[in-house]
Design a protein around this motif. Structure first.
Motif, mmCIF file in Angstrom:
data_model
loop_
_atom_site.group_PDB
_atom_site.id
_atom_site.type_symbol
_atom_site.label_atom_id
_atom_site.label_comp_id
_atom_site.label_asym_id
_atom_site.label_seq_id
_atom_site.Cartn_x
_atom_site.Cartn_y
_atom_site.Cartn_z
ATOM 1 N N MET A 1 0.830 -1.172 0.000
ATOM 2 C CA MET A 1 0.000 0.000 0.000
ATOM 3 C C MET A 1 0.871 1.230 0.000
ATOM 4 O O MET A 1 2.040 1.185 0.382
ATOM 5 C CB MET A 1 -0.908 0.008 1.214
ATOM 6 C CG MET A 1 -0.194 0.305 2.515
ATOM 7 S SD MET A 1 -1.263 0.832 3.841
ATOM 8 C CE MET A 1 -1.671 2.456 3.345
ATOM 9 N N LEU A 2 0.329 2.339 -0.442
ATOM 10 C CA LEU A 2 0.995 3.631 -0.414
ATOM 11 C C LEU A 2 0.338 4.459 0.685
ATOM 12 O O LEU A 2 -0.875 4.486 0.794
ATOM 13 C CB LEU A 2 0.814 4.360 -1.748
ATOM 14 C CG LEU A 2 1.304 3.646 -2.994
ATOM 15 C CD1 LEU A 2 0.883 4.420 -4.239
ATOM 16 C CD2 LEU A 2 2.805 3.471 -2.963
ATOM 17 N N ALA A 14 5.177 6.821 2.610
ATOM 18 C CA ALA A 14 5.590 5.498 3.076
ATOM 19 C C ALA A 14 4.950 4.417 2.212
ATOM 20 O O ALA A 14 3.950 4.638 1.532
ATOM 21 C CB ALA A 14 5.189 5.283 4.529
ATOM 22 N N LEU A 15 5.571 3.242 2.264
ATOM 23 C CA LEU A 15 5.006 2.014 1.705
ATOM 24 C C LEU A 15 4.700 1.103 2.874
ATOM 25 O O LEU A 15 5.397 1.142 3.895
ATOM 26 C CB LEU A 15 6.009 1.295 0.808
ATOM 27 C CG LEU A 15 6.349 1.901 -0.518
ATOM 28 C CD1 LEU A 15 7.424 1.054 -1.199
ATOM 29 C CD2 LEU A 15 5.133 1.983 -1.392
ATOM 30 N N GLY A 16 3.699 0.275 2.729
ATOM 31 C CA GLY A 16 3.399 -0.640 3.816
ATOM 32 C C GLY A 16 2.519 -1.779 3.364
ATOM 33 O O GLY A 16 2.108 -1.860 2.204
ATOM 34 N N ARG A 17 2.251 -2.653 4.313
ATOM 35 C CA ARG A 17 1.303 -3.755 4.104
ATOM 36 C C ARG A 17 0.113 -3.492 5.012
ATOM 37 O O ARG A 17 0.281 -3.154 6.175
ATOM 38 C CB ARG A 17 1.938 -5.084 4.493
ATOM 39 C CG ARG A 17 2.958 -5.566 3.513
ATOM 40 C CD ARG A 17 3.360 -7.014 3.820
ATOM 41 N NE ARG A 17 4.500 -7.365 3.026
ATOM 42 C CZ ARG A 17 5.760 -7.271 3.430
ATOM 43 N NH1 ARG A 17 6.033 -6.860 4.639
ATOM 44 N NH2 ARG A 17 6.743 -7.594 2.626
ATOM 45 N N ARG A 44 8.759 0.656 4.035
ATOM 46 C CA ARG A 44 9.730 1.698 3.681
ATOM 47 C C ARG A 44 9.117 3.045 4.028
ATOM 48 O O ARG A 44 7.950 3.299 3.761
ATOM 49 C CB ARG A 44 10.047 1.657 2.192
ATOM 50 C CG ARG A 44 11.243 2.521 1.869
ATOM 51 C CD ARG A 44 11.686 2.453 0.416
ATOM 52 N NE ARG A 44 11.686 1.116 -0.139
ATOM 53 C CZ ARG A 44 11.697 0.868 -1.437
ATOM 54 N NH1 ARG A 44 11.707 1.850 -2.303
ATOM 55 N NH2 ARG A 44 11.697 -0.373 -1.881
ATOM 56 N N ARG A 45 9.902 3.913 4.620
ATOM 57 C CA ARG A 45 9.429 5.243 4.989
ATOM 58 C C ARG A 45 10.110 6.283 4.107
ATOM 59 O O ARG A 45 11.286 6.165 3.803
ATOM 60 C CB ARG A 45 9.739 5.532 6.456
ATOM 61 C CG ARG A 45 9.038 4.573 7.390
ATOM 62 C CD ARG A 45 9.569 4.727 8.808
ATOM 63 N NE ARG A 45 9.173 3.607 9.637
ATOM 64 C CZ ARG A 45 8.159 3.636 10.487
ATOM 65 N NH1 ARG A 45 7.453 4.713 10.634
ATOM 66 N NH2 ARG A 45 7.855 2.580 11.193
ATOM 67 N N ALA A 46 9.349 7.311 3.731
ATOM 68 C CA ALA A 46 9.898 8.368 2.883
ATOM 69 C C ALA A 46 9.472 9.736 3.407
ATOM 70 O O ALA A 46 9.248 10.660 2.640
ATOM 71 C CB ALA A 46 9.422 8.170 1.442
ATOM 72 N N PHE A 47 9.360 9.872 4.731
ATOM 73 C CA PHE A 47 8.895 11.122 5.313
ATOM 74 C C PHE A 47 9.833 12.283 4.985
ATOM 75 O O PHE A 47 9.388 13.401 4.778
ATOM 76 C CB PHE A 47 8.744 10.996 6.832
ATOM 77 C CG PHE A 47 7.694 10.003 7.237
ATOM 78 C CD1 PHE A 47 6.353 10.264 7.028
ATOM 79 C CD2 PHE A 47 8.047 8.801 7.814
ATOM 80 C CE1 PHE A 47 5.373 9.355 7.389
ATOM 81 C CE2 PHE A 47 7.080 7.879 8.179
ATOM 82 C CZ PHE A 47 5.743 8.158 7.959
ATOM 83 N N ASP A 48 11.135 12.035 4.949
ATOM 84 C CA ASP A 48 12.096 13.102 4.673
ATOM 85 C C ASP A 48 12.183 13.442 3.192
ATOM 86 O O ASP A 48 12.562 14.556 2.836
ATOM 87 C CB ASP A 48 13.489 12.716 5.193
ATOM 88 C CG ASP A 48 13.529 12.632 6.706
ATOM 89 O OD1 ASP A 48 12.714 13.302 7.360
ATOM 90 O OD2 ASP A 48 14.374 11.889 7.234
ATOM 91 N N ARG A 78 13.354 6.184 -3.093
ATOM 92 C CA ARG A 78 14.751 5.799 -2.927
ATOM 93 C C ARG A 78 14.807 4.463 -2.216
ATOM 94 O O ARG A 78 13.971 4.172 -1.364
ATOM 95 C CB ARG A 78 15.485 6.844 -2.118
ATOM 96 C CG ARG A 78 15.519 8.190 -2.817
ATOM 97 C CD ARG A 78 16.310 9.144 -2.024
ATOM 98 N NE ARG A 78 17.508 9.410 -2.811
ATOM 99 C CZ ARG A 78 18.526 10.066 -2.380
ATOM 100 N NH1 ARG A 78 18.560 10.515 -1.163
ATOM 101 N NH2 ARG A 78 19.564 10.288 -3.161
ATOM 102 N N PRO A 79 15.803 3.664 -2.529
ATOM 103 C CA PRO A 79 15.938 2.385 -1.827
ATOM 104 C C PRO A 79 16.130 2.626 -0.330
ATOM 105 O O PRO A 79 16.639 3.664 0.083
ATOM 106 C CB PRO A 79 17.192 1.754 -2.434
ATOM 107 C CG PRO A 79 17.549 2.573 -3.607
ATOM 108 C CD PRO A 79 16.839 3.876 -3.516
ATOM 109 N N ALA A 80 15.722 1.653 0.434
ATOM 110 C CA ALA A 80 15.906 1.751 1.875
ATOM 111 C C ALA A 80 17.390 1.897 2.188
ATOM 112 O O ALA A 80 18.228 1.219 1.614
ATOM 113 C CB ALA A 80 15.327 0.527 2.569
ATOM 114 N N VAL A 81 17.690 2.823 3.065
ATOM 115 C CA VAL A 81 19.075 3.084 3.453
ATOM 116 C C VAL A 81 19.543 1.970 4.385
ATOM 117 O O VAL A 81 18.779 1.467 5.200
ATOM 118 C CB VAL A 81 19.151 4.444 4.185
ATOM 119 C CG1 VAL A 81 20.554 4.736 4.648
ATOM 120 C CG2 VAL A 81 18.645 5.558 3.289
#
Length: 156
Positions: A1-2, A14-17, A44-48, A78-81
């Motif tokens: 999910m987005l 973020a991405l999630g299940r 995966r989080r993309a808050f920043d 971006r790929p997870a750091v």
């Protein structure tokens, strides 16, 4: 999910299940309704660095997204750091008559002062000499001698 934030300029943060709170939900069933409780497990989080999502129609809290749009958006994330282990501490000198009282007073200070006033000390695990102080997520200089030197330099 987005996970999408914003209506005027939506962005994916973020991405999630998605998991239903009710265990009897079949994953092959259609998406849940608006009033059904959900649990999101972030993958995966993309808050920043959120990703623009203007192609997504935000007409309700939970809605399907076509597969092409979904793939395009997750391809832009971006790929997870690589994650590191950090040691984070908060040290306060507490005067108390017992360890239990010291803990109660500690948490009172933490709740009252919070992240705006209390510095947290952070170092990479195994390298405590690299410790840095942070206040509100920003590096903070807690050396009063350096502050005095800076103020003297400004007045000359």
């Amino acid at each position: 999910m987005l996970v999408v934030a914003g209506h005027e300029s939506p962005v994916v943060v973020a991405l999630g299940r998605v998991q239903m709170v009710a265990p009897e939900h079949d994953p092959d069933d259609p998406p849940p309704g608006e009033d059904e409780p959900l649990v999101v497990a972030y993958t995966r989080r993309a808050f920043d660095e959120p990703v623009p999502a203007e192609r997504i129609a935000l007409d309700r809290p939970v809605a399907p997204v076509d597969p092409d749009t979904f793939q395009a958006i997750i391809g832009s994330l971006r790929p997870a750091v690589d994650r590191s282990t950090w040691m984070v501490s908060l040290d306060l000198p507490i005067e108390a008559s017992s360890p239990a009282e010291a803990v109660r007073v500690f948490w009172t200070y933490v709740m009252e002062l919070g992240p705006r006033e209390l510095p947290a000390f952070v170092s990479p695990a195994g390298d405590e000499l690299a410790m840095q102080a942070f206040v509100l997520g920003e590096e903070a200089n807690l050396d009063p001698e350096e502050e005095d030197e800076d103020s003297l330099g400004d007045s000359g």
